[in-house]
Design a protein around this motif. Structure first.
Motif, mmCIF file in Angstrom:
data_model
loop_
_atom_site.group_PDB
_atom_site.id
_atom_site.type_symbol
_atom_site.label_atom_id
_atom_site.label_comp_id
_atom_site.label_asym_id
_atom_site.label_seq_id
_atom_site.Cartn_x
_atom_site.Cartn_y
_atom_site.Cartn_z
ATOM 1 N N UNK A 55 0.852 -1.104 0.124
ATOM 2 C CA UNK A 55 -0.076 -0.146 0.039
ATOM 3 C C UNK A 55 0.987 1.172 -0.001
ATOM 4 N N UNK A 56 1.960 1.010 0.973
ATOM 5 C CA UNK A 56 2.835 2.548 0.759
ATOM 6 C C UNK A 56 3.503 2.635 -0.349
ATOM 7 N N UNK A 57 4.130 1.487 -1.046
ATOM 8 C CA UNK A 57 4.822 1.871 -2.168
ATOM 9 C C UNK A 57 3.857 2.170 -3.331
ATOM 10 N N UNK A 58 2.883 1.617 -3.588
ATOM 11 C CA UNK A 58 1.827 2.141 -4.604
ATOM 12 C C UNK A 58 1.455 3.406 -4.551
ATOM 13 N N UNK A 59 1.128 3.794 -3.303
ATOM 14 C CA UNK A 59 0.782 5.409 -2.843
ATOM 15 C C UNK A 59 1.794 6.356 -3.457
#
Length: 146
Positions: A73-77
């Motif tokens: 989730x962090x990486x995609x954001x």
């Protein structure tokens, strides 16, 4: 990227590789995503977004799978924020910084949970190389991004 395409991409990535994706805090806390890569007004907390878990209920996931999903989730954001920049060069570099941070996080999962020495050595090599490249790209962003 529109919302439907983003969700489809996220679901595909989760379905194929949810077991090897990055833990949430590790690379993010060690190296901050450059402020100049963030897109004003873009939602920065994906924890409330519905993210596919590859069809597996969260309660049935192992600890490393849960950490991997949080990190994804962090990486995609960060990747989406970087890719929304109006300048193609800045967009590319910001997207690559997020991508490299994801590689570091994936490698940290391996170091924490993996037991194959060859895989662990690859993970450490990736961490060392990607940190250096993130530093170089971050300096470029600080100098070149408006």
């Amino acid at each position: 990227m529109n919302t439907l395409a983003t969700l489809a991409f996220s679901a595909a990535v989760a379905t194929v590789s949810f077991a090897i994706l990055p833990p949430a805090a590790s690379a993010q806390s060690a190296m901050a995503y450059p402020e100049k890569c963030k897109t004003e007004g873009m939602k920065t907390d994906m924890s409330k977004n519905d993210m596919s878990t590859g069809g597996m209920p969260m309660g049935e996931m192992t600890d490393y799978q849960k950490a991997s999903m949080d990190g994804m989730k962090d990486m995609h954001m960060n990747m989406m924020q970087g890719m929304m920049k109006k300048d193609a060069d800045v967009s590319f570099v910001c997207g690559m910084i997020a991508h490299h941070m994801g590689a570091i996080s994936m490698s940290e999962v391996e170091l924490k949970y993996g037991d194959n020495e060859g895989a662990r050595q690859m993970a450490q090599k990736i961490i060392d190389a990607q940190k250096k490249e993130i530093e170089e790209m971050s300096k470029w962003v600080d100098k070149e991004a408006k």
